[in-house]
Design a protein around this motif. Structure first.
Motif, mmCIF file in Angstrom:
data_model
loop_
_atom_site.group_PDB
_atom_site.id
_atom_site.type_symbol
_atom_site.label_atom_id
_atom_site.label_comp_id
_atom_site.label_asym_id
_atom_site.label_seq_id
_atom_site.Cartn_x
_atom_site.Cartn_y
_atom_site.Cartn_z
ATOM 1 N N ALA A 161 20.092 159.639 18.024
ATOM 2 C CA ALA A 161 21.428 159.292 17.525
ATOM 3 C C ALA A 161 22.497 159.826 18.471
ATOM 4 O O ALA A 161 22.393 160.934 18.993
ATOM 5 N N GLU A 162 23.526 159.047 18.714
ATOM 6 C CA GLU A 162 24.624 159.466 19.578
ATOM 7 C C GLU A 162 25.673 160.190 18.747
ATOM 8 O O GLU A 162 25.992 159.780 17.633
ATOM 9 N N LEU A 163 26.212 161.264 19.296
ATOM 10 C CA LEU A 163 27.186 162.069 18.566
ATOM 11 C C LEU A 163 28.609 161.578 18.829
ATOM 12 O O LEU A 163 28.967 161.235 19.961
ATOM 13 N N GLY A 164 29.390 161.558 17.757
ATOM 14 C CA GLY A 164 30.788 161.148 17.866
ATOM 15 C C GLY A 164 31.645 161.943 16.909
ATOM 16 O O GLY A 164 31.146 162.568 15.969
ATOM 17 N N ARG A 165 32.948 161.945 17.138
ATOM 18 C CA ARG A 165 33.901 162.657 16.286
ATOM 19 C C ARG A 165 34.626 161.650 15.387
ATOM 20 O O ARG A 165 35.219 160.682 15.869
ATOM 21 N N ARG A 197 34.545 155.691 24.085
ATOM 22 C CA ARG A 197 34.794 154.470 23.332
ATOM 23 C C ARG A 197 34.953 154.794 21.854
ATOM 24 O O ARG A 197 34.535 155.855 21.391
ATOM 25 N N THR A 198 35.568 153.885 21.139
ATOM 26 C CA THR A 198 35.781 154.034 19.702
ATOM 27 C C THR A 198 34.839 153.101 18.970
ATOM 28 O O THR A 198 34.751 151.904 19.289
ATOM 29 N N VAL A 199 34.129 153.642 17.990
ATOM 30 C CA VAL A 199 33.097 152.887 17.267
ATOM 31 C C VAL A 199 33.408 152.899 15.771
ATOM 32 O O VAL A 199 33.840 153.916 15.230
ATOM 33 N N THR A 200 33.185 151.778 15.139
ATOM 34 C CA THR A 200 33.312 151.682 13.686
ATOM 35 C C THR A 200 31.914 151.729 13.078
ATOM 36 O O THR A 200 30.987 151.098 13.588
ATOM 37 N N LEU A 203 25.251 158.703 15.204
ATOM 38 C CA LEU A 203 25.369 157.265 15.001
ATOM 39 C C LEU A 203 24.207 156.542 15.659
ATOM 40 O O LEU A 203 23.776 156.893 16.752
ATOM 41 N N VAL A 204 23.705 155.522 14.981
ATOM 42 C CA VAL A 204 22.654 154.673 15.534
ATOM 43 C C VAL A 204 23.098 153.220 15.403
ATOM 44 O O VAL A 204 24.104 152.923 14.778
ATOM 45 N N ARG A 237 25.755 152.671 12.424
ATOM 46 C CA ARG A 237 25.378 153.304 11.157
ATOM 47 C C ARG A 237 25.462 154.817 11.318
ATOM 48 O O ARG A 237 24.900 155.393 12.251
ATOM 49 N N LEU A 238 26.180 155.457 10.415
ATOM 50 C CA LEU A 238 26.374 156.904 10.434
ATOM 51 C C LEU A 238 25.210 157.544 9.671
ATOM 52 O O LEU A 238 25.073 157.341 8.464
#
Length: 362
Positions: free
Chosen positions: A32-36, A57-60, A80-81, A93-94
């Protein structure tokens, strides 16, 4: 001829929901990639991945079912995956929430047992109040300081609209504390500075900016105190602003959701989280001992309190009351004690008594 039956003859009807038994094993999501998380809106979570790199980048995303009972708030670091490209019309998907370093919480009021998570992983809480219009409420500030103390983050008081009134009473009230206070430099005997495009004192914006460097900061305050205007000045964002109602003395809610943004001049690790204007900050989730400890100018007196002391006006042998009466808490000691007693729900004052002279309201 008599036919014999065994289990191999049993005919199983397919189950629309699937016939495989549910397993207790869950994916590890090692990749899974980490994001804030920077904002939450109606079940959609916006996260920034690969901060301060060429691939930022910004992800929803949407929350996985396993996390449906877990609040996800701005400041959370999440896994996130799925499609994390950030391209238009894509959805990730969180699936995980990383361990939080701090968690700022509140309740609707002091009797509400339900905690409301405000923000995660913040370093400091910037409490924004106006010197006038609306009048500063020390009770709200003290509540916010107690919540910051409980969360393990540093409180900072920012006073706006000092051109309307000198906040000397407010400065005196916190004189015996170590609270960091930011206000216009022109009030320290320097020449008045120019206003920026948003109408704020430029020196105030400059000082707040210095306090924010390298920190994740939450801005908290009543509607109408200039909080969103300050955020706009610091970041170049376009948060909605409003004026104070002339009849009620209160601002109108304009920001509807918390949002994490960065200053115009980006510095690694610097984030500003603007929260919706609030009118209540309940402390039902905080232990009385923690509330007392957040009053650093009064807390030393608690060492002489008898076991189980409620610190109320009727408490026999209360060390804090004796500490204040001896003058060790300074000139504002009595007002500070009354505020503490209100937060502990042991005050005998009426609402009319609680409104202090000089425009400071508990």
């Amino acid at each position: 001829m008599r036919r014999s039956w065994d289990e191999s003859d049993v005919r199983v009807r397919p189950n629309k929901k699937g016939s495989r038994p549910r397993t207790k094993d869950r994916p590890s999501y090692n990749k899974a990639e980490l994001g804030r998380i920077i904002t939450v809106d109606r079940g959609r979570y916006t996260a920034v991945l690969d901060e301060n790199t060429d691939s930022e980048r910004t992800v929803t995303a949407v929350r996985a079912k396993d996390l449906r009972r877990t609040p996800v708030v701005p400041g959370d670091i999440v896994g996130l995956v799925g499609d994390t490209s950030g391209k238009p019309d894509t959805l990730a998907r969180l699936v995980t929430i990383q361990e939080r370093t701090s968690l700022l919480r509140r309740s609707a009021d002091d009797t509400d047992p339900v905690e409301r998570v405000v923000v995660a992983n913040a370093d400091q809480l910037v409490i924004v109040v106006a010197a006038q219009n609306p009048e500063p409420r020390t009770g709200f500030i003290d509540r916010s300081i107690a919540a910051a103390f409980d969360a393990g983050i540093t409180p900072v008081l920012c006073i706006t609209k000092t051109d309307l009134k000198h906040p000397q009473e407010l400065l005196d009230y916190y004189a015996n504390t170590g609270l960091q206070i930011v206000l216009s430099k022109s009030l320290d005997g320097l020449a008045p500075s120019e206003e920026n495009a948003q109408g704020l004192d430029a020196s105030l914006v400059e000082q707040v900016s210095e306090h924010l460097q390298g920190q994740v900061s939450v801005l908290l305050g009543h509607s109408g105190v200039g909080k969103s205007t300050l955020v706009n000045a610091l970041t170049g964002a376009d948060r909605a602003t409003s004026h104070v109602n002339a009849h009620t003395g209160r601002g109108r809610h304009t920001s509807s959701s918390a949002l994490a943004v960065r200053p115009a001049e980006r510095t690694a690790g610097t984030w500003i989280i603007d929260t919706p204007g609030i009118r209540s900050f309940g402390l039902a989730h905080i232990e009385p001992e923690t509330i007392v400890a957040s009053f650093e100018d009064l807390a030393p007196g608690s060492a002489d309190c008898p076991k189980g002391c409620e610190h109320s006006p009727a408490s026999a042998g209360c060390g804090i009351i004796a500490y204040v009466n001896s003058g060790q808490a300074g000139d504002s000691g009595q007002a500070r004690l009354e505020s503490l007693q209100k937060l502990l729900n042991v005050s005998t004052e009426t609402d009319a008594d609680s409104e202090k002279e000089l425009g400071i309201v508990l």
